[in-house]
Design a protein around this motif. Structure first.
Motif, PDB file in Angstrom:
ATOM      1  N   ALA A   1       3.448   0.566  -0.027  1.00  0.00           N
ATOM      2  CA  ALA A   1       2.154  -0.034   0.302  1.00  0.00           C
ATOM      3  C   ALA A   1       1.511  -0.667  -0.916  1.00  0.00           C
ATOM      4  O   ALA A   1       0.904  -1.748  -0.833  1.00  0.00           O
TER       5      ALA A   1
ATOM      6  N   GLN B   1      -0.608  -3.542   0.990  1.00  0.00           N
ATOM      7  CA  GLN B   1      -1.064  -3.099   2.309  1.00  0.00           C
ATOM      8  C   GLN B   1      -2.459  -2.472   2.274  1.00  0.00           C
ATOM      9  O   GLN B   1      -3.035  -2.202   3.322  1.00  0.00           O
TER      10      GLN B   1
ATOM     11  N   TRP C   1      -5.813   1.642   4.585  1.00  0.00           N
ATOM     12  CA  TRP C   1      -4.372   1.354   4.535  1.00  0.00           C
ATOM     13  C   TRP C   1      -3.948   0.759   5.873  1.00  0.00           C
ATOM     14  O   TRP C   1      -3.957   1.442   6.891  1.00  0.00           O
ATOM     15  N   GLN C   2      -3.584  -0.498   5.825  1.00  0.00           N
ATOM     16  CA  GLN C   2      -3.105  -1.183   7.018  1.00  0.00           C
ATOM     17  C   GLN C   2      -1.582  -1.112   7.016  1.00  0.00           C
ATOM     18  O   GLN C   2      -0.887  -1.921   6.402  1.00  0.00           O
ATOM     19  N   HIS C   3      -1.047  -0.087   7.702  1.00  0.00           N
ATOM     20  CA  HIS C   3       0.399   0.121   7.735  1.00  0.00           C
ATOM     21  C   HIS C   3       1.043  -0.918   8.659  1.00  0.00           C
ATOM     22  O   HIS C   3       0.511  -1.207   9.741  1.00  0.00           O
ATOM     23  N   PRO C   4       2.181  -1.483   8.278  1.00  0.00           N
ATOM     24  CA  PRO C   4       2.783  -2.558   9.089  1.00  0.00           C
ATOM     25  C   PRO C   4       3.220  -2.112  10.479  1.00  0.00           C
ATOM     26  O   PRO C   4       3.263  -2.931  11.402  1.00  0.00           O
TER      27      PRO C   4
END
Length: 705
Positions: free
Chosen positions: A434, A439, A464-467
């Motif tokens: 990340a 991210q 946290w923008q996790h994919p």
């Protein structure tokens, strides 16, 4: 007759008696003389002895000081003879090299005791054979005399047949049998058992000596006595006490923790491998133990007290264990315990609870009474296993679960813990990616002045923008970042991204402040000062506008050092805020020492309004006294906002006004509320003076706007 004359007459009488006794030996057809060991002189000598010593007369020989050139080894040997003559009436046949006038002369001599006229023990020397020794025999005799190796010959009953000087000087009792010279007689029995089957044996054993117990590298060989032809045993021994002590110390340093004396990780690892290889061992279990909040003890009382606490706790744990259990310290306040004979979870938790209960007892030191607690995780180890580290990991997972559940408890590993640990491990892996892939992003939550209903500043909060998993809550990854050290890199991102964003807003005319969180671990890292110094050196850095938020627990420790670091931050142009105030362990007596600009009241007090009103008033008063603003966090309802306004806490932050939002969204919300560019100071002071009012459940005029 005077006493002096009487003593003189007795001395002369004794001397005459001794001389007369020796006169009987003068006619013997061999060299014979009496050597006074104490004075290193010849007392009497017959003619052949005078000739052997190459002296013109007995009187000249008696005048010689034979100690000149005598080695310490020979001197010690003669003293040993003197002792044996007195205690055992011993006599010896040995090949000696004499040095009459410096010329070496080899003589086979018989030595026996001879009492002088004054009662002292001297040595009667008689030449048995002269000049018959070969150079090899003479040199081997000298080697036996001077070597530090103990050499002895014993018969099949263990009785001494021969001892070289080193052996004789070391053996405590000359008449004792070989077996009696061992500290542990079983060492003798084991050694002789091997000799009986192989003809020889070697072992490092502890034996009695004149100087106390000593360690010897002992070798025993079966042989024949050259005099009688009977079975005998040749013994050689080298004193290895110093080497053994050094090796034991090295082994202790390699296997044990130097502070507490318990075993260390390396020893436990080897022990577990041995158990795995031996098979057939009884069931075992492993415990991982951490002292709860041990860092606070070090910070508050110093590392010396912390070390004493660790030693005390080690003793307590050890007292709860059986002789077959193993205690190891893995570092800091982390201990691992290998329990013997535990085959089920109930027994495991019972043993763990006993340890926990004894650790929870107060520790009484000279200057303090400390209360400690611990968290313990356990796992069962089957009789047959391939890798003990798997069960160590299970116990560690259970320990983590115990801490997550509130500390001061014991938990056993189960499959649910394993699932949670696997997920945590995946998060740790994903966190590293990340950071590399960008991210993380910042969301912003406005802080509002209730008197003007306008935005004073915003707090930057990392998200946290996790994919694949979408937005991950900070509570799921911030603690992991703290533990793994990722927080330092993440904190760097928050500081630089937040400052750059604020500078961009100021260029666009959005003149508000911003709060940026600094984690406890990041605060203690010297790199932090480098980062914020670099930020503050920028030409557009808005001094006095950016607030660094630290938690209350950061203030625990070396107050002078903390105050100096905070002072350096303020000199760079940053404001200092204490986050979550009221939930930590800071000492109020030291609050005034720190350059604080803002105190943020923890959400837990806001949730308890109106019951918590007195506490909030107390915090508000404290803020006023040190010249800091007070901010209420987590305000979610109109009632809470109203109560806070009545108390005089006019800066609030929470869902009541806005949740944390991405940059574009928060700018729209700021535009809706407006910016508090110039608050009415008179109104603010008047409101702060209304601290005695009681919270009401009707909206105030300020909130109703």
């Amino acid at each position: 007759m005077s006493l002096d004359n009487e003593h003189s007459n007795k001395t002369r009488a004794l001397a005459a008696a001794a001389a007369n006794r020796f006169d009987v030996l003068r006619g013997v057809r061999t060299a014979i003389w009496v050597y006074d060991i104490d004075t290193s002189r010849v007392a009497y000598a017959n003619d052949l002895a005078v000739k052997l010593w190459d002296a013109p007369s007995e009187e000249v020989l008696q005048a010689r000081d034979l100690s000149h050139g005598m080695s310490k080894t020979v001197r010690d040997r003669l003293r040993q003879y003197q002792h044996d003559f007195s205690t055992h009436n011993a006599d010896f046949n040995e090949l000696w090299t004499l040095y009459p006038n410096g010329v070496p002369t080899s003589v086979m001599l018989n030595f026996s005791g001879y009492v002088l006229h004054d009662g002292r023990m001297a040595m009667l020397c008689q030449a048995v054979d002269q000049g018959q020794g070969t150079p090899e025999n003479i040199r081997s005799t000298e080697a036996l005399l001077y070597t530090d190796v103990l050499i002895a010959l014993v018969n099949d009953k263990g009785q001494s047949l021969y001892m070289n000087p080193s052996a004789r000087n070391s053996i405590k009792h000359i008449e004792s049998r070989f077996r009696a010279q061992f500290i542990d007689p079983e060492d003798h029995d084991d050694l002789m058992h091997v000799v009986a089957s192989r003809g020889e044996a070697q072992s490092v054993v502890q034996m009695h000596t004149m100087f106390g117990p000593s360690w010897y590298d002992l070798s025993v060989k079966k042989c024949t006595d050259a005099v009688t032809g009977s079975l005998a045993f040749l013994i050689t021994a080298v004193d290895v006490t110093e080497l053994k002590t050094a090796r034991d110390k090295a082994r202790f340093l390699a296997d044990c923790d130097q502070l507490t004396g318990s075993f260390n990780r390396a020893y436990l690892s080897r022990k577990m491998e041995k158990i795995r290889n031996d098979r057939g061992e009884v069931p075992r279990a492993i415990l991982c133990l951490d002292v709860d909040r041990f860092k606070h003890i070090n910070d508050r009382f110093g590392h010396e007290v912390g070390d004493r606490v660790l030693c005390a706790l080690t003793d307590r744990i050890q007292n709860c264990l059986t002789p077959k259990d193993i205690l190891a310290r893995f570092g800091g306040d982390e201990f691992v315990i290998l329990l013997d004979g535990v085959s089920d979870s109930k027994t495991l938790m019972s043993r763990a609870a006993k340890i926990r209960d004894t650790i929870n007892q107060p520790i009484h030191l000279t200057t303090a009474r400390l209360l400690t607690s611990c968290s313990i995780g356990g796992a069962l180890i089957p009789e047959v296993y391939t890798d003990w580290a798997d069960y160590m990991k299970q116990a560690d997972i259970a320990l983590y679960a115990a801490k997550e559940a509130g500390r001061d408890r014991c938990m056993t590993f189960d499959s649910e813990m394993g699932r949670a640990a696997k997920e945590r491990s995946q998060i740790e892996h994903d966190l590293k990616e990340a950071l590399e892939q960008g991210q993380f992003q910042l969301h912003y939550q406005p802080r509002v002045d209730t008197l003007t209903q306008k935005v004073v500043s915003v707090e930057a909060l990392v998200r946290w923008q996790h994919p694949t998993r979408g937005m991950i809550s900070p509570g799921a990854f911030i603690p992991i970042c703290e533990e793994t050290g990722i927080i330092e890199e993440l904190g760097h991102f928050v500081l630089t991204e937040g400052c750059n964003t604020l500078i961009k807003w100021h260029r666009a005319g959005v003149k508000i402040g911003m709060s940026l969180n600094v984690s406890p671990r990041q605060f203690l890292d010297d790199k932090l000062m480098d980062i914020i110094t670099d930020i503050a050196s920028g030409p557009e850095f808005p001094k006095g506008i950016i607030e660094l938020e630290i938690t209350e627990n950061v203030l625990i420790g070396d107050h002078d050092l903390i105050a100096e670091r905070l002072r350096q931050m303020t000199e760079l142009g940053f404001r200092i805020a204490i986050d979550d105030f009221g939930t930590g362990y800071s000492n109020l007596a030291y609050i005034s020492l720190f350059p604080l600009d803002c105190i943020k009241i923890d959400k837990s007090f806001i949730d308890q309004l109106p019951t918590s009103e007195p506490i909030i008033r107390l915090i508000k008063t404290l803020s006023d006294q040190i010249g800091a603003s007070s901010v209420a966090e987590g305000v979610e309802t109109k009632i809470q906002a109203n109560c806070l306004a009545e108390i005089g806490c006019h800066q609030i932050q929470g869902y009541y006004y806005s949740k944390p939002m991405p940059e574009d969204d928060v700018l729209k919300r700021i535009a809706e509320l407006g910016i508090n560019e110039a608050p009415n100071t008179a109104v603010l002071c008047a409101a702060q003076g209304s601290n005695q009012s009681i919270c009401k459940k009707t909206p105030s005029a300020a909130v109703a706007k």
